[in-house]
Structures are given as C-alpha cells and as structure tokens.
Design an enzyme around this catalytic site. Structure first.
Site, mmCIF file in Angstrom:
data_model
loop_
_atom_site.group_PDB
_atom_site.id
_atom_site.type_symbol
_atom_site.label_atom_id
_atom_site.label_comp_id
_atom_site.label_asym_id
_atom_site.label_seq_id
_atom_site.Cartn_x
_atom_site.Cartn_y
_atom_site.Cartn_z
ATOM 1 N N ASN A 211 0.866 -1.187 0.000
ATOM 2 C CA ASN A 211 0.000 0.000 0.000
ATOM 3 C C ASN A 211 0.902 1.236 0.000
ATOM 4 O O ASN A 211 2.111 1.127 0.186
ATOM 5 C CB ASN A 211 -0.942 -0.034 1.220
ATOM 6 N N ASP A 280 -3.510 -6.856 5.509
ATOM 7 C CA ASP A 280 -4.409 -7.794 6.193
ATOM 8 C C ASP A 280 -4.249 -9.216 5.649
ATOM 9 O O ASP A 280 -4.557 -10.178 6.333
ATOM 10 C CB ASP A 280 -5.861 -7.334 6.021
ATOM 11 N N LYS A 290 10.283 -16.227 -10.304
ATOM 12 C CA LYS A 290 9.381 -15.241 -10.905
ATOM 13 C C LYS A 290 8.295 -15.948 -11.727
ATOM 14 O O LYS A 290 8.601 -16.837 -12.540
ATOM 15 C CB LYS A 290 10.213 -14.328 -11.813
ATOM 16 N N PHE A 324 -4.332 3.382 14.495
ATOM 17 C CA PHE A 324 -4.703 4.303 13.421
ATOM 18 C C PHE A 324 -5.698 3.583 12.520
ATOM 19 O O PHE A 324 -5.672 2.349 12.420
ATOM 20 C CB PHE A 324 -3.471 4.702 12.593
ATOM 21 N N LYS A 338 -13.063 -0.436 15.526
ATOM 22 C CA LYS A 338 -11.686 -0.914 15.776
ATOM 23 C C LYS A 338 -11.231 -0.560 17.195
ATOM 24 O O LYS A 338 -10.541 -1.335 17.847
ATOM 25 C CB LYS A 338 -10.724 -0.309 14.746
ATOM 26 N N LYS A 342 -10.311 -3.784 19.308
ATOM 27 C CA LYS A 342 -8.880 -3.980 19.559
ATOM 28 C C LYS A 342 -8.466 -3.465 20.948
ATOM 29 O O LYS A 342 -7.283 -3.403 21.255
ATOM 30 C CB LYS A 342 -8.058 -3.325 18.447
HETATM 31 O O1 PMT Z 1 2.710 6.458 6.202
HETATM 32 P P1 PMT Z 1 2.013 7.710 5.714
HETATM 33 O O2 PMT Z 1 2.175 7.918 4.231
HETATM 34 O O3 PMT Z 1 2.404 8.915 6.505
HETATM 35 O O4 PMT Z 1 0.443 7.479 5.923
HETATM 36 C C1 PMT Z 1 -0.070 7.378 7.217
HETATM 37 C C2 PMT Z 1 -1.173 6.307 7.300
HETATM 38 C C3 PMT Z 1 -2.306 6.682 6.377
HETATM 39 C C4 PMT Z 1 -0.617 4.940 6.931
HETATM 40 C C5 PMT Z 1 -1.631 6.297 8.798
HETATM 41 O O5 PMT Z 1 -2.099 7.571 9.147
HETATM 42 C C6 PMT Z 1 -2.769 5.290 9.028
HETATM 43 O O6 PMT Z 1 -3.921 5.641 8.943
HETATM 44 N N1 PMT Z 1 -2.408 4.000 9.368
HETATM 45 C C7 PMT Z 1 -3.361 2.919 9.555
HETATM 46 C C8 PMT Z 1 -3.709 2.301 8.247
HETATM 47 C C9 PMT Z 1 -4.926 1.359 8.330
HETATM 48 O O7 PMT Z 1 -5.880 1.529 7.658
HETATM 49 O O8 PMT Z 1 -4.881 0.462 9.200
HETATM 50 P P2 PMT Z 1 -6.025 -0.680 9.391
HETATM 51 O O9 PMT Z 1 -7.373 -0.085 9.443
HETATM 52 O O10 PMT Z 1 -5.762 -1.750 8.400
HETATM 53 O O11 PMT Z 1 -5.638 -1.186 10.808
HETATM 54 C C10 PMT Z 1 -6.071 -0.548 12.011
HETATM 55 C C11 PMT Z 1 -4.981 -0.651 13.024
HETATM 56 O O12 PMT Z 1 -4.627 -2.032 13.229
HETATM 57 C C12 PMT Z 1 -3.703 0.063 12.642
HETATM 58 O O13 PMT Z 1 -3.192 0.681 13.794
HETATM 59 C C13 PMT Z 1 -2.786 -1.061 12.162
HETATM 60 O O14 PMT Z 1 -1.410 -0.762 12.412
HETATM 61 C C14 PMT Z 1 -3.257 -2.245 12.978
HETATM 62 N N2 PMT Z 1 -3.124 -3.566 12.299
HETATM 63 C C15 PMT Z 1 -3.800 -3.821 11.145
HETATM 64 C C16 PMT Z 1 -3.679 -5.063 10.539
HETATM 65 C C17 PMT Z 1 -2.833 -6.019 11.114
HETATM 66 N N3 PMT Z 1 -2.670 -7.221 10.556
HETATM 67 N N4 PMT Z 1 -2.171 -5.746 12.239
HETATM 68 C C18 PMT Z 1 -2.303 -4.533 12.842
HETATM 69 O O15 PMT Z 1 -1.679 -4.261 13.871
#
Ligand code: PMT
Length: 409
Positions: A211, A280, A290, A324, A338, A342
């Site tokens: 991403n 995810d 490849k 986040f 979330k 979480k």
């Molecule tokens: O890096 P930049 O370009 O500055 O951009 C910042 C950002 C957009 C990446 C940041 O601000 C942000 O929003 N990060 C979270 C991205 C996201 O959508 O996460 P999520 O909704 O998939 O997951 C929610 C939370 O669970 C996050 O804190 C993530 O780190 C955590 N997670 C998710 C999946 C996973 N398998 N393990 C996790 O710990």
C-alpha cells in the site's frame, strides 16, 4: 517541527573553523521555521565568512565586538542573552569549547555564552587529532556534565585533507537537535514503541502486495516522542526515510516480520502507537521463482495475516495502546469499531480520498490523501467516547498533539 521553533529567539554562535560556511545554510534553515535568528561570531570566524553574509541572511546586526563604538553595545551580550530561547554553537572550535568549559569570557561570543541561561547546543568541528586530544575530550565531558547539549561531529573527509571524525553534521541534523533542546521532556523515562510504513507481502521474488504508506506519520511520532525525552523503538516497513536520531529502528518487510518485531519489543513498554498500514492478507503460496506471464490468467489465494494490534489489545497490561485507521467511508463507525474490538485507548481516524480542503467532517466527501503527504487531517476517538476533530496540519505537529493527548490520559 516548525511549531516548536516558530517565533523563538535563536542565536547562532560561530567560532573560527572552516565549517563556518555551513552556518549560513543552518541559519537559512532555522529562519525557514519562522524563528528569529541572530548571530554572534568570534573575530576569527570572520576570516572564514564575513559577518556581512550572516547580517544579510538574518536581517539583523551581527555581534562580533563587545567594544565596538556606537549604539547600546556595552550591554549587548546581556540583553541578547536575556531574550534568547536557545543557542546553537556551530562550528564550535577546541578554543571556544575550552573557554566555555572553564568559564573564560574574553570576546563577544564567550561573554555572551557565559551570560545565557537558555539551552545551548554545541556542535564541535575540527581535525580528528584535535578532537581526540585528551584536553578537548575532557572539556567536552565537563560541558556535558554542566548541562550543555553536544552534537557529536560525524566522520568523513576533512578540510585539512585527512579523513576521520570531526565534520560538522548536516544542518538538518543540527536543526533536529535544536528542536530536541526546545521540547519539554514530558515523556522522560517512558518507553514508546511506534510502528510505521507499509508491509510487503511477496507473491514471488520480484512482486508483492503493498500500500502507499510512506512512513511519514509514524516517523513523525517517533521523532516527536524522542524530542520529548522518551526511549523510542521504531518498527518500520520498507520506506525511503532517514531513521530518526537516537531512536532504535528495527526494519520489517512483511506483516509477519512486523508482528515478530513488535512482540519482541513491547515488554515493559508504556505506550504503543501503531501507525503502520499492515497488510491484512498475504498470498497463501509464495512462488520461489518469478511467475511467467505465459501461464495466462492466474488466481491468487490470500490468507489472513495476524492482527498485531488485536493481539496487543487482548494482552493489554498497564500500557497505553493507540491505533490508526485509514478509511474511505464511514470513518466514525469503522474507527469506533476498531477502538472497541482492539481494546484501544485512542484511535486516530483518517478519511482517505482526494480532497484536502479545510471544511469540517460533516460531509463524507471532505477527505485528504493522507498517504505519502506531509499533512494529515485526523479525528481522535477516545475510549471514553470523546471525539476530537482536528484541522489539516503537518504530520510533525499532529504527532505532538497526539502525544499531548496520550500524556493527558
Ligand atoms: O505512512 P504515511 O504515508 O504517513 O500514511 C499514514 C497512514 C495513512 C498509513 C496512517 O495515518 C494510518 O492511517 N495507518 C493505519 C492504516 C490502516 O488503515 O490500518 P487498518 O485499518 O488496516 O488497521 C487498524 C490498526 O490495526 C492500525 O493501527 C494497524 O497498524 C493495525 N493492524 C492492522 C492489521 C494487522 N494485521 N495488524 C495490525 O496491527
């Protein structure tokens, strides 16, 4: 960083070393942060760069001579010292280091330095043998004990034709340490773990699912926490950013790597901030070679990665857990889900899209690109049900606002 240094009165002290020319760039950089900058120079520094250069760049008179005629010069060192928020001495020669360490005040710069009570950042720069001289090392140790901040010189080619430790670090690095000097140390003795950037889930050795996370948000948080005195570990996916100074930085490529690094680092930590955009899913099979396109249409089967944050929430002790969420729709509903699922204390919501205008969040269309940008428009959702809508701001500043809220918890 700008909001920390904006409107502050900064004095750059310049002593007579070849690196004095770099101070011109440092001055420009500090001025760009909207700080007020003035210069105090030794007489010998004027042999390397004419005071006029600094006068033109700062737009203010340069103080070089405590006995110069005209004006209110007799007390200039006292008056300037009383109105200064921080001093950066760059370059600092062995001579000026020796004077400060021993309380000697015999020219404009040393007299001024004796009179200031604000933080002073000293950036030694000299020939390696001079730097390694026992007397110089001893004086630097005295300065550290006396509460001065020291930026160690870096290694490389020196003006005298030799190579070794003695070069003045880049102006950006000196600015970073200046901001460190100005920040309150309200996270002293706190252990903070931050994750940043994307993960890569390889399909074959040359292709992956990922991403556009640049890591900027997470790096800004790690830097801000370090500036505020925390002991910081940054676990980062693959990004093109310089590791923050004085932060333990651990690299991870896949979600699996990141999970291992996080679980290895969180013991005894006080605050975990998960900014990383963790994939995810990962391909169920990773091809060893490849994949050739002659095979025609292919199907990729994805399997779920472990949700690191969910697991941290399940095993939560006394630490503060911050997540986040970047969403393209229903920000509040998705982020709050979330937050609860979480077991978080705060979740920072980003509504991702094309628009970055300044209107409020009443309208789903009010989105910002977030990924890769220097700015972010975020919403904080708190465990107690409170919500805080923030305007578009620099990620560096958002990092500090988030730390303020964490401190208040
Ligand atoms: O890096 P930049 O370009 O500055 O951009 C910042 C950002 C957009 C990446 C940041 O601000 C942000 O929003 N990060 C979270 C991205 C996201 O959508 O996460 P999520 O909704 O998939 O997951 C929610 C939370 O669970 C996050 O804190 C993530 O780190 C955590 N997670 C998710 C999946 C996973 N398998 N393990 C996790 O710990």
């Amino acid at each position: 960083m700008r909001h920390i240094i904006k409107d502050k009165n900064i004095v750059i002290g310049i002593s007579g070393g070849i690196a004095a020319y770099k101070s011109a760039e440092l001055l420009r950089l500090i001025k760009k942060q909207d700080a007020n900058v003035r210069v105090v120079m030794t007489h010998n520094a004027g042999y390397f760069v004419n005071p006029l250069t600094f006068e033109a760049l700062s737009g203010k008179p340069v103080y070089t001579d405590p006995f110069e005629k005209g004006g209110n010069t007799e007390i200039r060192h006292i008056e300037w010292a009383e109105n200064t928020d921080a001093v950066v001495l760059a370059p600092a020669t062995a001579n000026i280091i020796g004077k400060i360490a021993n309380g000697i005040a015999d020219d404009a710069l040393s007299t001024f330095l004796l009179a200031v009570t604000c933080p002073v950042l000293i950036c030694p720069s000299m020939n390696t043998n001079m730097y390694n001289k026992i007397s110089v090392k001893r004086n630097i140790e005295i300065l550290k004990k006396d509460g001065y901040f020291i930026v160690e010189p870096v290694s490389g080619e020196l003006a005298c034709g030799t190579s070794g430790q003695g070069r003045l670090p880049d102006p950006e690095q000196i600015l970073d340490r200046l901001v460190y000097c100005l920040c309150p140390k309200d996270f002293k003795d706190k252990r903070v773990v931050v994750t940043a950037g994307p993960t890569r889930e390889h399909i074959d050795p040359v292709r992956y699912i990922s991403n556009p996370s640049s890591g900027k948000m997470g790096y800004a948080i790690a830097r801000a926490a370090e500036h505020r005195g925390a002991d910081v570990t940054l676990i980062t996916g693959p990004v093109n950013l310089e590791p923050p100074v004085n932060v333990k930085t651990v690299s991870a490529v896949s979600a699996d790597d990141m999970a291992k690094a996080v679980f290895d680092s969180v013991e005894h930590c006080d605050i975990i901030i998960k900014t990383a955009a963790v994939a995810d899913y990962r391909p169920k099979e990773k091809a060893r070679q490849k994949i050739k396109k002659s095979l025609g249409e292919i199907t990729l089967i994805l399997q779920k990665n472990e949700d690191i944050l969910f697991k941290l929430g399940e095993n939560k002790n006394n630490h503060i857990l911050v997540g986040f969420a970047a969403e393209t729709q229903n920000l509040e509903e998705n982020a709050k889900d979330k937050l609860a699922r979480k077991n978080l204390d705060i979740i920072v919501g980003n509504l991702v899209g094309e628009r970055i205008d300044g209107n409020d969040y009443g309208n789903e269309d009010e989105k910002s690109p977030v990924f890769g940008m220097d700015t972010n428009k975020a919403v904080f959702f708190f465990r107690n049900g409170d919500t805080e809508y923030l305007p578009l701001m620099e990620k560096d500043m958002l990092a500090h606002v988030l730390l303020d809220r964490i401190r208040d918890l």
